[in-house]
Design an enzyme around this catalytic site. Structure first.
Site, PDB file in Angstrom:
ATOM      1  N   ARG A   1     -63.712 -85.122  19.335  1.00  9.26           N
ATOM      2  CA  ARG A   1     -63.880 -86.551  19.574  1.00  9.26           C
ATOM      3  C   ARG A   1     -63.350 -87.369  18.393  1.00  9.26           C
ATOM      4  O   ARG A   1     -62.599 -88.338  18.560  1.00  9.26           O
ATOM      5  CB  ARG A   1     -65.360 -86.847  19.793  1.00  9.26           C
ATOM      6  CG  ARG A   1     -65.645 -88.163  20.402  1.00  9.26           C
ATOM      7  CD  ARG A   1     -67.079 -88.172  20.868  1.00  9.26           C
ATOM      8  NE  ARG A   1     -67.310 -87.081  21.793  1.00  9.26           N
ATOM      9  CZ  ARG A   1     -67.802 -85.902  21.461  1.00  9.26           C
ATOM     10  NH1 ARG A   1     -68.160 -85.626  20.242  1.00  9.26           N
ATOM     11  NH2 ARG A   1     -67.950 -84.969  22.375  1.00  9.26           N
ATOM     12  N   THR A   2     -63.720 -86.957  17.160  1.00  7.09           N
ATOM     13  CA  THR A   2     -63.224 -87.664  15.976  1.00  7.09           C
ATOM     14  C   THR A   2     -61.715 -87.497  15.844  1.00  7.09           C
ATOM     15  O   THR A   2     -60.997 -88.444  15.507  1.00  7.09           O
ATOM     16  CB  THR A   2     -63.930 -87.144  14.711  1.00  7.09           C
ATOM     17  OG1 THR A   2     -65.343 -87.258  14.879  1.00  7.09           O
ATOM     18  CG2 THR A   2     -63.504 -87.929  13.494  1.00  7.09           C
TER      19      THR A   2
ATOM     20  N   HIS B   1     -70.418 -88.376   7.036  1.00  7.51           N
ATOM     21  CA  HIS B   1     -69.389 -88.638   8.055  1.00  7.51           C
ATOM     22  C   HIS B   1     -69.105 -90.128   7.956  1.00  7.51           C
ATOM     23  O   HIS B   1     -69.571 -90.915   8.783  1.00  7.51           O
ATOM     24  CB  HIS B   1     -69.929 -88.252   9.422  1.00  7.51           C
ATOM     25  CG  HIS B   1     -68.895 -88.100  10.510  1.00  7.51           C
ATOM     26  ND1 HIS B   1     -67.637 -88.631  10.459  1.00  7.51           N
ATOM     27  CD2 HIS B   1     -68.969 -87.458  11.705  1.00  7.51           C
ATOM     28  CE1 HIS B   1     -66.973 -88.312  11.556  1.00  7.51           C
ATOM     29  NE2 HIS B   1     -67.744 -87.614  12.337  1.00  7.51           N
TER      30      HIS B   1
ATOM     31  N   ARG C   1     -61.649 -82.582   8.125  1.00  9.45           N
ATOM     32  CA  ARG C   1     -62.999 -82.189   8.517  1.00  9.45           C
ATOM     33  C   ARG C   1     -63.244 -80.831   7.874  1.00  9.45           C
ATOM     34  O   ARG C   1     -62.534 -79.863   8.182  1.00  9.45           O
ATOM     35  CB  ARG C   1     -63.090 -82.065  10.044  1.00  9.45           C
ATOM     36  CG  ARG C   1     -64.268 -81.309  10.536  1.00  9.45           C
ATOM     37  CD  ARG C   1     -65.532 -82.134  10.486  1.00  9.45           C
ATOM     38  NE  ARG C   1     -66.565 -81.448  11.244  1.00  9.45           N
ATOM     39  CZ  ARG C   1     -67.406 -82.069  12.063  1.00  9.45           C
ATOM     40  NH1 ARG C   1     -67.358 -83.365  12.200  1.00  9.45           N
ATOM     41  NH2 ARG C   1     -68.310 -81.376  12.717  1.00  9.45           N
TER      42      ARG C   1
ATOM     43  N   LYS D   1     -59.718 -63.501   2.980  1.00  3.35           N
ATOM     44  CA  LYS D   1     -60.617 -63.916   1.908  1.00  3.35           C
ATOM     45  C   LYS D   1     -60.628 -65.416   1.753  1.00  3.35           C
ATOM     46  O   LYS D   1     -61.569 -65.981   1.243  1.00  3.35           O
ATOM     47  CB  LYS D   1     -60.223 -63.262   0.576  1.00  3.35           C
ATOM     48  CG  LYS D   1     -60.879 -61.921   0.340  1.00  3.35           C
ATOM     49  CD  LYS D   1     -60.664 -61.450  -1.081  1.00  3.35           C
ATOM     50  CE  LYS D   1     -61.477 -62.303  -2.070  1.00  3.35           C
ATOM     51  NZ  LYS D   1     -61.233 -61.845  -3.454  1.00  3.35           N
TER      52      LYS D   1
END
Lengths: 326, 326, 326
Positions: free
Chosen positions: A59-60, A150, A112, A90
């Site tokens: 959505r973002t 956020h 994000r 790793k």
């Protein structure tokens, strides 16, 4: 625009002063509505973004992509699989990744991150603007006042309130759900601390209460808050009910229908208790914490005005960062 | 264009009349070939799409993306992971998702849903045009005559036949494979029901026969059909062999090489039995149900004309929906 | 441009002559720097790419996407999930996929394949240019001198060396790590074979030594090479240390800190042994085989010049293939 002098990143709510919100961001966001209505403009033509998500938040991602698009900019590369795919088993460090991306000359990176403080770390090494699309919720005590946020969600949430009520001073706002882990309620709380006479009601089960770092912040800013486990008691008192989902993926889990715990669902019963002009917000996705019958109530803004405000505030941020003089 | 008065969505084959196919879609699709040859045009400049797939169908996604691109439009955001990524573990409803996407002002949403009736549900709540990229095949009895379809595939399949034969009336068409679950053979059958004198041969093992809802539809439209388990018997009789793969992910599984079941592979032997001017089609991906030696036969169109027809019909649909007056 | 007469693909290092590198690719890559600095140009306007990765290589994908973007071209469709998503569980062949993609009229396909010889196979059936973004490392003996390569990485690696030293003739170059499986060291070795007086030091544990096909090639081209298990002995002698990560996903695994095996880490100790004007390269991602303190040394180019050279050489390749006469 002033908020970005020398620091063109959007990392945490505390960056932005009340004055900047009211005099810069909100007026510019209002200007974005007619731009959207006419199909867009060219002010960010030639500007390029990478959308680099270590954890899905579709959505973002789509909201930021459309914000760029409506201003004539371009998302040149987009991934929601950065965690799985862009590293050896790793794991390449975030710092290395941000450095590499910077050499490819994007104007902005939508980031994000799935661990704490990602956006803050990225901002330290990035010449391109970092717009945080969320840090992972802290399961434990936050490492930093800036973590688990956020910020663009916080911006759009306060803008939604201002557009509905004309102001935030003096309002009463309930936040409901998984408050211990929720990113959005942290960012919203930090934003509300900039205003006067705001009263917050935190409605959650005992094991999901808002963390101390936020409460301390509110105390320092003279914002009263109350904790409750029953939305039915709180609903008649507030102007805004900000509902959030249970953050199952962070381990806090409670049965919304277990009324021994309390009352945490927004349903017809809550609608009947609410003020006539109050509003119901939710950062989405909404699952069962708002029942479907609520959607058509004019007070429900989570599928309508709140989405619009998200688009406009993100467009405004992009304009400020990428084309401040236009 | 007429097919979209008041309902700008592409959901199921039954939407489209024979007249609309022959007088609107096919002529416009033919106009798309020179546009493609010259590298594209600008008629959809400023138009925006989201490509929102809950289940991968990369071939359809890239075909729709190129259709948009060749007309000057833009896919602003694209995902094939909508199921995994855009929801809480319990799942945001499709309706919520479509509402949220609509607020971001796309002109069209390409939707591939992994459960039944997704596109139909989406169309009910979407102002942006929904172009279905396929519903999940129904494992059980379909909930609706509209479910388990892939309408743009149906469009391109009939266009491929018309371009080769000049007409569909009077043709004999074999459909082979997993008929109980296949989306494409359902949409194709519904399309063929609009024409006259068509004769269908359904070639499948007993447990994979075409469902009754389609057969009832054909009866109501006076389309004769025969069921067989042996392509060798059918091949000499037909103008079109429409081969499909076994839908393993839906549970129906049969060994193509088990000739006790019947004969379901298109190979040199079938080529030798076919009419000289018949054609072989397949919606792809092709695995082992058409052997590689068949590819170079001029009657094999599944990697050539059929792909072209897909691009042109999708370009035509987009033009009709997004720029009808141009 | 000459390298592409009649064969507009980028598949393996041996395609490119020393003359082509020095007279065509490198000068054109140098011209790309000011184009990047000014924000791009239009020379590839209207040109379209598909980015089709069967295995993630996000760094290469984003570098190619930005190269296209800076020249005014467009990546119309991009996936890193081609293996999982674009086929039935048994798997559509690469040949079928490339044929289908070709019908959609891209000008170029960026292909990362997860098995051997993918790019070579694709080039046989593709009219659109294939630019290989890497073949899977061969776990066993390579099927072909062309397999297990990453040709654009080879191009950018030699360009990085030339930009720093003015030439490659006479240089001493160490390659460190998992040499038996590494794509980049194979492509780099093949490139170095075009030059004179180059001396190569292969530094690896015994079970990860460079394969015979590359060694035979070097012998045929009179390139001396030495094998060692101790970077400390080699470091004072070389102009370039080309470090690579352990290819865990290919099974070769060794503990970088097990000095019984040898010495394979680039750290402050190695910096102290190196020539003052030597350089350290790495194709990335870097995990623990270069310690963080090395990053700020002016000799470390893996997060700076090497990334730039990648962007410029890829821009140059695209210009040569897609707009040779401009």
């Amino acid at each position: 625009m002033n908020g970005f002098d020398g620091y063109p990143h959007v990392i945490y709510a505390q960056q932005f002063s009340r004055r900047w919100l009211e005099e810069d961001l909100f007026p510019l966001a209002r200007q974005m509505k007619p731009i959207g209505d006419q199909g867009g403009c060219d002010m960010l033509r030639g500007k390029r973004a990478f959308s680099w998500f270590y954890q899905a938040s579709t959505r973002t991602a789509v909201s930021l992509a459309m914000a760029m698009e409506l201003l004539g900019g371009r998302v040149v590369f987009s991934t929601e699989n950065a965690r799985e795919f862009s590293s050896a088993s790793k794991g390449e460090t975030l710092i290395d990744t941000i450095r590499v991306l910077n050499r490819l000359r994007p104007d902005v990176i939508f980031l994000r991150y799935d661990r704490e403080i990602g956006a803050e770390i990225a901002a330290h090494v990035s010449k391109a603007s970092i717009i945080s699309a969320g840090d992972r919720q802290p399961n434990d005590e936050p490492k930093s006042p800036y973590s688990g946020q956020h910020p663009t969600q916080g911006n759009l949430d306060v803008f939604t309130v201002v557009e509905r009520f004309g102001q935030i001073d003096g309002l009463k706002i309930a936040m409901v759900g998984d408050l211990i882990n929720g990113r959005t309620v942290r960012s919203l709380s930090y934003h509300l601390g900039k205003f006067r006479g705001v009263e917050i009601y935190y409605v959650s089960p005992p094991n999901a209460r808002m963390r101390d770092d936020v409460k301390d912040y509110l105390c320092r800013h003279n914002i009263r808050f109350t904790e409750s486990a029953d939305l039915r008691e709180v609903a008649p008192k507030v102007n805004v009910i900000y509902q959030t989902r249970t953050q199952k993926e962070c381990g806090t889990n409670f049965d919304r229908n277990d009324h021994n715990l309390g009352y945490f669902v927004v349903d017809q019963g809550i609608l009947d208790l609410m003020k006539k002009d109050a509003i119901i917000m939710h950062p989405l996705p909404r699952v069962d914490e708002i029942t479907p019958e609520v959607d058509d109530d004019p007070r429900a803004v989570y599928l309508t005005d709140q989405i619009d405000c998200g688009l406009y505030t993100r467009m405004a941020l992009l304009k400020m960062i990428l084309a401040p003089k236009v």
